[in-house]
Write an enzyme that holds these catalytic residues in place. Structure first.
Site, PDB file in Angstrom:
ATOM      1  N   GLY A 111     -19.435   6.850  -2.945  1.00  0.00           N
ATOM      2  CA  GLY A 111     -18.433   7.010  -3.991  1.00  0.00           C
ATOM      3  C   GLY A 111     -18.461   5.792  -4.894  1.00  0.00           C
ATOM      4  N   GLY A 131     -19.833   2.620  -2.869  1.00  0.00           N
ATOM      5  CA  GLY A 131     -21.217   2.743  -2.403  1.00  0.00           C
ATOM      6  C   GLY A 131     -22.223   2.766  -3.552  1.00  0.00           C
ATOM      7  CE  LYS A 191      -4.464   1.065   0.387  1.00  0.00           C
ATOM      8  NZ  LYS A 191      -5.603   0.346  -0.192  1.00  0.00           N
TER       9      LYS A 191
HETATM   10  P1  NAD Z   1     -14.616   7.430  -3.003  1.00  0.00           P
HETATM   11  O1  NAD Z   1     -13.626   8.507  -2.663  1.00  0.00           O
HETATM   12  O2  NAD Z   1     -15.055   7.219  -4.385  1.00  0.00           O
HETATM   13  O3  NAD Z   1     -15.942   7.606  -2.100  1.00  0.00           O
HETATM   14  C1  NAD Z   1     -15.909   7.800  -0.710  1.00  0.00           C
HETATM   15  C2  NAD Z   1     -17.294   8.269  -0.266  1.00  0.00           C
HETATM   16  O4  NAD Z   1     -17.330   8.290   1.157  1.00  0.00           O
HETATM   17  C3  NAD Z   1     -17.661   9.683  -0.718  1.00  0.00           C
HETATM   18  O5  NAD Z   1     -19.033   9.684  -1.126  1.00  0.00           O
HETATM   19  C4  NAD Z   1     -17.507  10.520   0.552  1.00  0.00           C
HETATM   20  O6  NAD Z   1     -18.354  11.668   0.580  1.00  0.00           O
HETATM   21  C5  NAD Z   1     -17.944   9.510   1.580  1.00  0.00           C
HETATM   22  N1  NAD Z   1     -17.526   9.806   2.940  1.00  0.00           N
HETATM   23  C6  NAD Z   1     -16.309  10.169   3.419  1.00  0.00           C
HETATM   24  N2  NAD Z   1     -16.375  10.358   4.745  1.00  0.00           N
HETATM   25  C7  NAD Z   1     -17.661  10.116   5.108  1.00  0.00           C
HETATM   26  C8  NAD Z   1     -18.359  10.145   6.328  1.00  0.00           C
HETATM   27  N3  NAD Z   1     -17.747  10.459   7.461  1.00  0.00           N
HETATM   28  N4  NAD Z   1     -19.683   9.827   6.340  1.00  0.00           N
HETATM   29  C9  NAD Z   1     -20.319   9.498   5.193  1.00  0.00           C
HETATM   30  N5  NAD Z   1     -19.705   9.440   4.001  1.00  0.00           N
HETATM   31  C10 NAD Z   1     -18.397   9.752   3.968  1.00  0.00           C
HETATM   32  O7  NAD Z   1     -13.950   6.102  -2.389  1.00  0.00           O
HETATM   33  P2  NAD Z   1     -14.265   4.597  -2.824  1.00  0.00           P
HETATM   34  O8  NAD Z   1     -13.358   4.203  -3.928  1.00  0.00           O
HETATM   35  O9  NAD Z   1     -15.730   4.394  -2.936  1.00  0.00           O
HETATM   36  O10 NAD Z   1     -13.717   3.829  -1.534  1.00  0.00           O
HETATM   37  C11 NAD Z   1     -14.441   3.812  -0.315  1.00  0.00           C
HETATM   38  C12 NAD Z   1     -13.767   2.856   0.649  1.00  0.00           C
HETATM   39  O11 NAD Z   1     -13.698   1.554   0.078  1.00  0.00           O
HETATM   40  C13 NAD Z   1     -12.311   3.191   1.045  1.00  0.00           C
HETATM   41  O12 NAD Z   1     -12.119   2.759   2.373  1.00  0.00           O
HETATM   42  C14 NAD Z   1     -11.475   2.337   0.108  1.00  0.00           C
HETATM   43  O13 NAD Z   1     -10.203   2.059   0.625  1.00  0.00           O
HETATM   44  C15 NAD Z   1     -12.346   1.091   0.062  1.00  0.00           C
HETATM   45  N6  NAD Z   1     -12.168   0.253  -1.111  1.00  0.00           N
HETATM   46  C16 NAD Z   1     -12.352   0.748  -2.362  1.00  0.00           C
HETATM   47  C17 NAD Z   1     -12.236  -0.106  -3.464  1.00  0.00           C
HETATM   48  C18 NAD Z   1     -12.508   0.385  -4.867  1.00  0.00           C
HETATM   49  O14 NAD Z   1     -12.588  -0.483  -5.740  1.00  0.00           O
HETATM   50  N7  NAD Z   1     -12.673   1.655  -5.110  1.00  0.00           N
HETATM   51  C19 NAD Z   1     -11.899  -1.448  -3.275  1.00  0.00           C
HETATM   52  C20 NAD Z   1     -11.734  -1.917  -1.973  1.00  0.00           C
HETATM   53  C21 NAD Z   1     -11.871  -1.064  -0.901  1.00  0.00           C
END
Ligand code: NAD
Length: 365
Positions: free
Chosen positions: A176, A179, A76
Site C-alpha cells: 500500500g 510498501g 489514535k
Molecule cells: P494501505 O492500506 O495503503 O496498505 C496496506 C497493504 O497491506 C495493502 O497492500 C494490503 O493488501 C496489504 N495487506 C494487508 N494484509 C496483508 C497480509 N496479511 N499479507 C500481505 N499483505 C497484506 O496501508 P498503509 O498506509 O501502507 O499502512 C500500512 C501499515 O503501516 C499500517 O500498519 C499503518 O498503520 C502503518 N503506517 C502507515 C503510515 C503511512 O504514512 N501511511 C505511517 C506509519 C505507519
C-alpha cells in the site's frame, strides 16, 4: 538503577467510546499523553478495531512523536466500519462532530482512511492533518513520506549488520502507501526488491522486480500477483524468503513465535505499527537480527504531518524526516548494542525520558 527500571507509565490519559445507536455508529478515541503538546494520531477504519488495539497504537504515537522531537503527544482513533462502506463520508462527519471539543486530539490518516477523510473532518471542525494539497496540505501518502523515512533508516542501519545497501535484497510485506514508497526509495538507493506481497499473495524473483512496473500493476489491477515476471505464492511465504532486509508494511503482529525462526533477513525495518510480537522481538535479538522498531523506522508520515501543521514546506518536511530518522536510528542501535537490550527497549527509554521530563514541568507526575 538501570535504565529499564527508569521506565514509568505515561498514559493513557483518556479512553473515549462514541456511540450513535440510531446511525449504527461506534468509534473509539484514545489520547495517550499530551505532555509535549496536542496529540496527533491516525483514524483507523476497520470492522474489528478494538479499544485495546487503539490503546497500543496511541502509545506508539506518544513514543514516535516524542523521539522525533515533535511538539505533540500521542493519540489514535478507530471507527468500527467497513472502509469501503458507501456511508463513509457520513461516518467521518459524525466522527468529526463527536470529537469537536476534544481539542487535545488532532486526527490524521491510518489504514482505511486517507486525505479525503481528513478533508471531511477539517470541513466539520477545522482540525486535521495530512490534508489534500488544495487545502494547504502536504500529501504524505502520495509523496511516500513513510517509505522515504524507511529508506533513510536503512542507510544508517545497514552497516551495523554488514549489509551494503547498494545491491541489498529487500522483501516487503504489504504493498500500500508505505510498501510502495519504501520499494521506490530503496531502489533509488541501489537496493534490489526481490519480493512483495499483498492480501492476495506474494510474488518473488531473486533477480529483482521492476519496481515502477509492479507499482503500476498494483494500481491498475489491485494486486501484485498480476506481475508476470516472478513466482506467485501465499502471502505468508514472504517471511521465509532469503533476503537481506525485510519490511513488514501491512498489519500488526505478523511476525510472531510461529514464523520468527523462518526469517533469513539480517535487518528488519518495521514499516507497519507493532508488526512483531514482543516475544518474537526477543528471539530476533538473540539471533542477532537487527529490528528497527516502528516508532523510529516509520515516523516519516507523522513528521510530515507535524510539519504541515506547523505550516512548513514539503522540502522542509523531507529534510526533517531524513535528519530525525537517521539520528534516532543511530542512537538506538548504539544504545541497544552498548547495553545488550532490544532496539525497541532502547528507543522506549530515550523517548519516555522526554515525555517524563515534560510531565514533570507540568506537575503531571
Ligand atoms: P494501505 O492500506 O495503503 O496498505 C496496506 C497493504 O497491506 C495493502 O497492500 C494490503 O493488501 C496489504 N495487506 C494487508 N494484509 C496483508 C497480509 N496479511 N499479507 C500481505 N499483505 C497484506 O496501508 P498503509 O498506509 O501502507 O499502512 C500500512 C501499515 O503501516 C499500517 O500498519 C499503518 O498503520 C502503518 N503506517 C502507515 C503510515 C503511512 O504514512 N501511511 C505511517 C506509519 C505507519
Amino acid at each position: 538503577m538501570n535504565c529499564i527500571e527508569k521506565i514509568q507509565e505515561i498514559g493513557p490519559l483518556k479512553i473515549i467510546q462514541l456511540f450513535f445507536p440510531i446511525a449504527n455508529f461506534h468509534a473509539i478515541v484514545v489520547i495517550d499523553n499530551i505532555a509535549l503538546g496536542p496529540s496527533i494520531g491516525g483514524v483507523r477504519v476497520s470492522m474489528d478495531v478494538t479499544v485495546e488495539e487503539v490503546k497500543r497504537l496511541a502509545r506508539i504515537m506518544t513514543l514516535k512523536n516524542s523521539i522525533a522531537g515533535l511538539p505533540h503527544g500521542g493519540g489514535k482513533a478507530g471507527i468500527l466500519a467497513d472502509p469501503l462502506s458507501p456511508k463513509k463520508e457520513h461516518y467521518f462527519r459524525l466522527f468529526a462532530r463527536a470529537i469537536k471539543d476534544l481539542k487535545d486530539y488532532i486526527p490524521g490518516p491510518d489504514m482505511g482512511s486517507n486525505e479525503e477523510c481528513m478533508a471531511l473532518i477539517y470541513d466539520e471542525i477545522g482540525r486535521a492533518v495530512a490534508l489534500p494539497e488544495e487545502l494547504g496540505g502536504i500529501p504524505l501518502d502520495k509523496l511516500g513520506a513513510t517509505g522515504y523515512g524507511l529508506a533513510e533508516c536503512a542507510e544508517i542501519a545497514c552497516p551495523y549488520v554488514d549489509i551494503d545497501l547498494k545491491g541489498a535484497k529487500v522483501a516487503i510485506q504489504g504493498f500500500g502507501s508505505v510498501g510502495k514508497a519504501a520499494a521506490r526509495f530503496l531502489s533509488e538507493k541501489g537496493a534490489i526488491v526481490i519480493a512483495v506481497s499483498d492480501k492476495k499473495g506474494c510474488i518473488y524473483n531473486f533477480e529483482g522486480i521492476d519496481v515502477k512496473e509492479i507499482i503500476d500493476i498494483k494500481e491498475k489491477t489491485g494486486s501484485v500477483i498480476n506481475y508476470k515476471k516472478g513466482t506467485i505464492n501465499d502471502p505468508s511465504v514472504l517471511f521465509s524468503l532469503p533476503c537481506d532486509i525485510l519490511i513488514p508494511a501491512a498489519t500488526a503482529d505478523v511476525i510472531n513465535r510461529e514464523n520468527v525462526n523462518d526469517i533469513k533477513a539480517k535487518l528488519i525495518l518495521q514499516g507497519a505499527n507493532i508488526p512483531i510480537t514482543t516475544d518474537a522481538e526477543e528471539i530476533l535479538h538473540k539471533k542477532r537480527i537487527l529490528s528497527i522498531p516502528d516508532f523510529i523506522a516509520n515516523a516519516g508520515g507523522v513528521i510530515m504531518a507535524a510539519m504541515e501543521y506547523a505550516k512548513k514546506t514539503e522540502k522542509e518536511a523531507f529534510d526533517a524526516i531524513s535528519e530525525k530518522i537517521k539520528k534516532n536510528t543511530d542512537a538506538i542501535i548504539k544504545m541497544a548494542l552498548g547495553e545488550d537490550i532490544i532496539p525497541r527497549k532502547a528507543a522506549e527509554i530515550i523517548s519516555k525520558e522526554r515525555v517524563l521530563k515534560a510531565m514533570r514541568y507540568q506537575g503531571g507526575i
